[in-house]
Motif scaffolding. Structure first.
Motif, PDB file in Angstrom:
ATOM      1  N   TYR A  60       0.963  -1.188  -0.084  1.00  0.00           N
ATOM      2  CA  TYR A  60      -0.025   0.015   0.087  1.00  0.00           C
ATOM      3  C   TYR A  60       0.697   1.202  -0.094  1.00  0.00           C
ATOM      4  CZ  TYR A  60       0.902   0.580   5.106  1.00  0.00           C
ATOM      5  OH  TYR A  60       1.395   0.820   6.309  1.00  0.00           O
ATOM      6  N   GLY A  61       0.415   2.321   0.046  1.00  0.00           N
ATOM      7  CA  GLY A  61       1.167   3.522   0.155  1.00  0.00           C
ATOM      8  C   GLY A  61       1.730   3.972  -1.103  1.00  0.00           C
ATOM      9  N   SER A  62       2.891   4.862  -0.993  1.00  0.00           N
ATOM     10  CA  SER A  62       3.068   5.339  -2.551  1.00  0.00           C
ATOM     11  C   SER A  62       3.775   4.583  -3.440  1.00  0.00           C
ATOM     12  CB  SER A  62       4.228   6.585  -2.131  1.00  0.00           C
ATOM     13  OG  SER A  62       5.467   6.055  -1.664  1.00  0.00           O
ATOM     14  N   ASN A  65      -0.111   3.306  -4.997  1.00  0.00           N
ATOM     15  CA  ASN A  65      -0.913   4.279  -5.336  1.00  0.00           C
ATOM     16  C   ASN A  65      -0.569   5.072  -6.413  1.00  0.00           C
ATOM     17  OD1 ASN A  65       0.580   6.423  -4.336  1.00  0.00           O
ATOM     18  ND2 ASN A  65      -0.522   6.758  -2.325  1.00  0.00           N
ATOM     19  N   ASP A  75       5.590   0.221   1.834  1.00  0.00           N
ATOM     20  CA  ASP A  75       4.840   0.020   2.883  1.00  0.00           C
ATOM     21  C   ASP A  75       4.183  -1.074   2.646  1.00  0.00           C
ATOM     22  OD1 ASP A  75       5.018   2.792   4.379  1.00  0.00           O
ATOM     23  OD2 ASP A  75       3.906   3.347   2.244  1.00  0.00           O
ATOM     24  N   ALA A 137      -5.958   1.229   4.753  1.00  0.00           N
ATOM     25  CA  ALA A 137      -4.848   1.754   4.121  1.00  0.00           C
ATOM     26  C   ALA A 137      -4.765   1.341   2.713  1.00  0.00           C
ATOM     27  CB  ALA A 137      -3.672   1.657   4.872  1.00  0.00           C
ATOM     28  N   ASN A 140      -7.760   2.781   0.829  1.00  0.00           N
ATOM     29  CA  ASN A 140      -7.616   4.286   0.487  1.00  0.00           C
ATOM     30  C   ASN A 140      -6.341   4.360  -0.751  1.00  0.00           C
ATOM     31  OD1 ASN A 140      -5.044   4.680   1.991  1.00  0.00           O
ATOM     32  ND2 ASN A 140      -6.316   5.133   3.578  1.00  0.00           N
ATOM     33  N   THR A 141      -5.327   3.188  -0.748  1.00  0.00           N
ATOM     34  CA  THR A 141      -4.349   3.211  -1.482  1.00  0.00           C
ATOM     35  C   THR A 141      -4.971   2.700  -3.049  1.00  0.00           C
ATOM     36  OG1 THR A 141      -2.838   2.388  -0.243  1.00  0.00           O
ATOM     37  CG2 THR A 141      -2.302   1.924  -2.478  1.00  0.00           C
ATOM     38  N   LYS A 162       4.465  17.008  -3.439  1.00  0.00           N
ATOM     39  CA  LYS A 162       5.417  16.050  -2.612  1.00  0.00           C
ATOM     40  C   LYS A 162       6.800  16.417  -2.755  1.00  0.00           C
ATOM     41  CE  LYS A 162       5.028  11.645  -2.335  1.00  0.00           C
ATOM     42  NZ  LYS A 162       4.564  10.393  -2.625  1.00  0.00           N
ATOM     43  N   LYS A 166       8.686  17.840   0.441  1.00  0.00           N
ATOM     44  CA  LYS A 166       9.937  17.275   1.089  1.00  0.00           C
ATOM     45  C   LYS A 166      11.068  18.290   1.074  1.00  0.00           C
ATOM     46  CE  LYS A 166       8.405  12.618  -0.534  1.00  0.00           C
ATOM     47  NZ  LYS A 166       8.405  11.695   0.885  1.00  0.00           N
ATOM     48  N   SER A 179       1.375  14.663   6.168  1.00  0.00           N
ATOM     49  CA  SER A 179       1.741  13.335   5.567  1.00  0.00           C
ATOM     50  C   SER A 179       1.643  13.514   3.854  1.00  0.00           C
ATOM     51  CB  SER A 179       1.006  12.188   6.113  1.00  0.00           C
ATOM     52  OG  SER A 179      -0.321  12.388   5.539  1.00  0.00           O
ATOM     53  N   SER A 180       2.022  12.683   3.314  1.00  0.00           N
ATOM     54  CA  SER A 180       2.037  12.750   1.576  1.00  0.00           C
ATOM     55  C   SER A 180       0.748  12.363   1.398  1.00  0.00           C
ATOM     56  CB  SER A 180       3.109  11.428   1.061  1.00  0.00           C
ATOM     57  OG  SER A 180       4.500  11.802   1.432  1.00  0.00           O
ATOM     58  N   TYR A 181       0.008  11.470   2.116  1.00  0.00           N
ATOM     59  CA  TYR A 181      -1.248  11.162   1.894  1.00  0.00           C
ATOM     60  C   TYR A 181      -1.969  12.286   2.021  1.00  0.00           C
ATOM     61  CZ  TYR A 181      -5.806   8.762   3.261  1.00  0.00           C
ATOM     62  OH  TYR A 181      -7.036   8.112   3.145  1.00  0.00           O
ATOM     63  N   ASP A 290     -10.700  12.435   6.104  1.00  0.00           N
ATOM     64  CA  ASP A 290     -10.323  11.390   5.415  1.00  0.00           C
ATOM     65  C   ASP A 290     -11.629  10.797   4.545  1.00  0.00           C
ATOM     66  OD1 ASP A 290      -8.167   8.821   5.639  1.00  0.00           O
ATOM     67  OD2 ASP A 290     -10.235   8.061   5.592  1.00  0.00           O
ATOM     68  N   HIS A 296     -12.046  11.428  10.857  1.00  0.00           N
ATOM     69  CA  HIS A 296     -10.514  11.414  11.033  1.00  0.00           C
ATOM     70  C   HIS A 296     -10.024  12.757  10.072  1.00  0.00           C
ATOM     71  CE1 HIS A 296      -6.679   8.846  10.725  1.00  0.00           C
ATOM     72  NE2 HIS A 296      -6.392  10.019  10.812  1.00  0.00           N
ATOM     73  N   LEU A 298      -6.866  14.507   8.908  1.00  0.00           N
ATOM     74  CA  LEU A 298      -5.653  14.306   8.441  1.00  0.00           C
ATOM     75  C   LEU A 298      -4.690  15.733   8.971  1.00  0.00           C
ATOM     76  CD1 LEU A 298      -6.263  12.472   5.222  1.00  0.00           C
ATOM     77  CD2 LEU A 298      -5.115  11.486   7.322  1.00  0.00           C
TER      78      LEU A 298
HETATM   79  P1  ATP Z   1       5.990   8.649   0.763  1.00  0.00           P
HETATM   80  O1  ATP Z   1       6.383   8.648  -0.702  1.00  0.00           O
HETATM   81  O2  ATP Z   1       6.112   9.846   1.165  1.00  0.00           O
HETATM   82  O3  ATP Z   1       6.415   7.372   1.446  1.00  0.00           O
HETATM   83  P2  ATP Z   1       3.191   7.356   1.044  1.00  0.00           P
HETATM   84  O4  ATP Z   1       1.949   7.714  -0.154  1.00  0.00           O
HETATM   85  O5  ATP Z   1       3.732   6.333   1.105  1.00  0.00           O
HETATM   86  O6  ATP Z   1       4.196   8.686   0.533  1.00  0.00           O
HETATM   87  P3  ATP Z   1       2.544   7.900   3.771  1.00  0.00           P
HETATM   88  O7  ATP Z   1       2.122   9.005   4.318  1.00  0.00           O
HETATM   89  O8  ATP Z   1       3.941   7.320   3.965  1.00  0.00           O
HETATM   90  O9  ATP Z   1       2.286   8.308   2.142  1.00  0.00           O
HETATM   91  O10 ATP Z   1       1.457   7.077   3.910  1.00  0.00           O
HETATM   92  C1  ATP Z   1       1.383   5.773   3.592  1.00  0.00           C
HETATM   93  C2  ATP Z   1       0.015   5.248   3.258  1.00  0.00           C
HETATM   94  O11 ATP Z   1      -0.674   4.950   4.606  1.00  0.00           O
HETATM   95  C3  ATP Z   1      -0.783   6.065   2.574  1.00  0.00           C
HETATM   96  O12 ATP Z   1      -0.971   5.988   1.358  1.00  0.00           O
HETATM   97  C4  ATP Z   1      -2.276   5.794   3.036  1.00  0.00           C
HETATM   98  O13 ATP Z   1      -2.780   4.498   2.384  1.00  0.00           O
HETATM   99  C5  ATP Z   1      -2.007   5.190   4.505  1.00  0.00           C
HETATM  100  N1  ATP Z   1      -1.977   6.309   5.473  1.00  0.00           N
HETATM  101  C6  ATP Z   1      -1.195   7.333   5.952  1.00  0.00           C
HETATM  102  N2  ATP Z   1      -1.581   8.187   6.736  1.00  0.00           N
HETATM  103  C7  ATP Z   1      -2.752   7.855   6.966  1.00  0.00           C
HETATM  104  C8  ATP Z   1      -3.741   8.386   7.995  1.00  0.00           C
HETATM  105  N3  ATP Z   1      -3.625   9.387   8.796  1.00  0.00           N
HETATM  106  N4  ATP Z   1      -5.082   7.897   7.703  1.00  0.00           N
HETATM  107  C9  ATP Z   1      -5.418   6.920   6.949  1.00  0.00           C
HETATM  108  N5  ATP Z   1      -4.257   6.305   6.191  1.00  0.00           N
HETATM  109  C10 ATP Z   1      -3.176   6.616   6.292  1.00  0.00           C
END
Ligand code: ATP
Ligand code: MG
Length: 335
Positions: A60-62, A65, A75, A137, A140-141, A162, A166, A179-181, A290, A296, A298
């Motif tokens: 999941y995460g970047s 997504n 992640d 997560a 939402n990804t 982003k 950074k 956060s990036s999210y 969110d 929630h 953010l």
């Molecule tokens: P980066 O490139 O900076 O690592 P990233 O998209 O991985 O960016 P993060 O902020 O590290 O972003 O978060 C990773 C994932 O975790 C997000 O894509 C989202 O799915 C989930 N996430 C992060 N923060 C939250 C939050 N506060 N509530 C719900 N989900 C979150």
């Protein structure tokens, strides 16, 4: 705080299109890097399956997504039924297993808000965070990835934002910035608000995908291939969008009353969400709902000091884009 007048866009803004696109392209991970991430996931899954057969790891995460820049951490979510009551034990056992293999920097952070195991693969130098059953997560990804497939300008804008965040040190939740999210949600919301709109509101359309996770019902339209032409009536280019994004967050957004909401595709009032008072550590100084966990915010990590830093950075970016002879250097200057 007195509202400053929004700026009128400089006439030669289009000169920034080429350099901004070049920055965007330089940040895209290569196919080789993506393949290495996949390989690492597969080998981690094999290790995990020795102890817990028939379980799966999800990215999941970047990295999943489509908003991941080159050299991002991965992640990973470890889906394990019945694990919710003993996550610390499982994470410690997982750390033990990983450490006995060829992985370095293995660390179990069992007391974090989202408990994780961190590790690094010495061959590829890729770092990973593994959490357990953080299934929202994963959903939402998917939502973010689906939005990215509708119009390439979202991915371009989010990469630039982003990269700016950074470079300027305002992408650190433990220092009270976002956060990036959160930044990606701000970009999606911004493109939903353009007239004509560049992005639709997927959660406001017919449901073609739905799951219930952690008691949250998640439903949206996910046949995004049918929406490839959605933004065609809006021909704003990336330079105009980047300019307008920062101008909005510098001078246009009503911080006192507004909540941005990707879920509804619009702006909600803080009053309607009951986000007008400080409750515990949640101050709601910048409000980003969110899309699934609607209670929630953010922006809740932002405190009375970091909100100043954040708003000054938005203003700085808007001014640089408006007046600087060489904005693409100045915008990303390390702080
Ligand atoms: P980066 O490139 O900076 O690592 P990233 O998209 O991985 O960016 P993060 O902020 O590290 O972003 O978060 C990773 C994932 O975790 C997000 O894509 C989202 O799915 C989930 N996430 C992060 N923060 C939250 C939050 N506060 N509530 C719900 N989900 C979150
Ligand atoms: Mg990440």
């Amino acid at each position: 705080r007195i509202y400053k007048r929004q700026l009128e866009c400089r006439a030669d803004i289009f000169r920034l299109d080429a350099p901004l696109i070049a920055i965007y392209e330089s940040l895209i991970p290569t196919a080789e890097e993506k393949a290495k991430q996949k390989q690492l996931l597969t080998s981690l899954e094999k290790l995990v399956n020795r102890e817990w057969p028939n379980t799966k790891l999800y990215i999941y995460g970047s990295c999943a997504n489509s908003f991941g820049v080159s050299k991002s951490d991965i992640d990973i979510c470890f889906a394990l039924e019945g694990a919710d009551n003993n996550k610390p034990e499982i994470l410690l056992r997982l750390a033990e297993i990983l450490e006995s293999e060829n992985l370095t920097n293995v660390q179990a952070l069992v007391r974090a808000r989202v408990p994780i195991v961190k590790l690094k693969d010495p061959d590829t130098e890729i770092s990973c965070d593994i959490c357990i059953n953080n299934v929202l997560a994963v959903v939402n990804t998917k939502l973010l990835r689906d939005y990215a497939r509708i119009d390439v300008r979202l991915r371009q804008l989010a990469f630039i934002v982003k990269h700016w965040a950074k470079s300027r040190g305002v992408n650190e939740t433990y220092h009270g910035t976002l956060s990036s999210y959160a930044y990606v949600l701000m970009c999606i919301h911004f493109l939903q608000q353009r007239r004509p709109a560049i992005l639709p509101c997927l959660q406001g359309m017919k449901t073609t995908y739905s799951v219930t996770m952690e008691n949250v019902h998640c439903a949206f339209f996910d046949r995004v291939d049918e929406l490839r032409n959605f933004g065609r009536r809006n021909n704003e280019s990336i330079s105009q969008l980047v300019w307008s994004f920062f101008n909005y967050w510098a001078y246009g957004h009503d911080y006192a009353n507004s909540v941005i909401s990707v879920r509804t595709g619009g702006i909600l009032s803080k009053r309607a969400k009951d986000w007008t008072r400080r409750v515990g550590n949640d101050r709601h100084l910048i409000c980003i709902e969110d899309p699934f966990e609607t209670s929630h915010d953010l922006g809740r990590v932002v405190d009375k000091y970091s909100i100043k830093v954040l708003r000054e950075e938005f203003e700085r970016a808007a001014e640089v884009l408006q007046h600087d002879p060489n904005p693409c250097v100045k915008l990303f200057e390390p702080y």
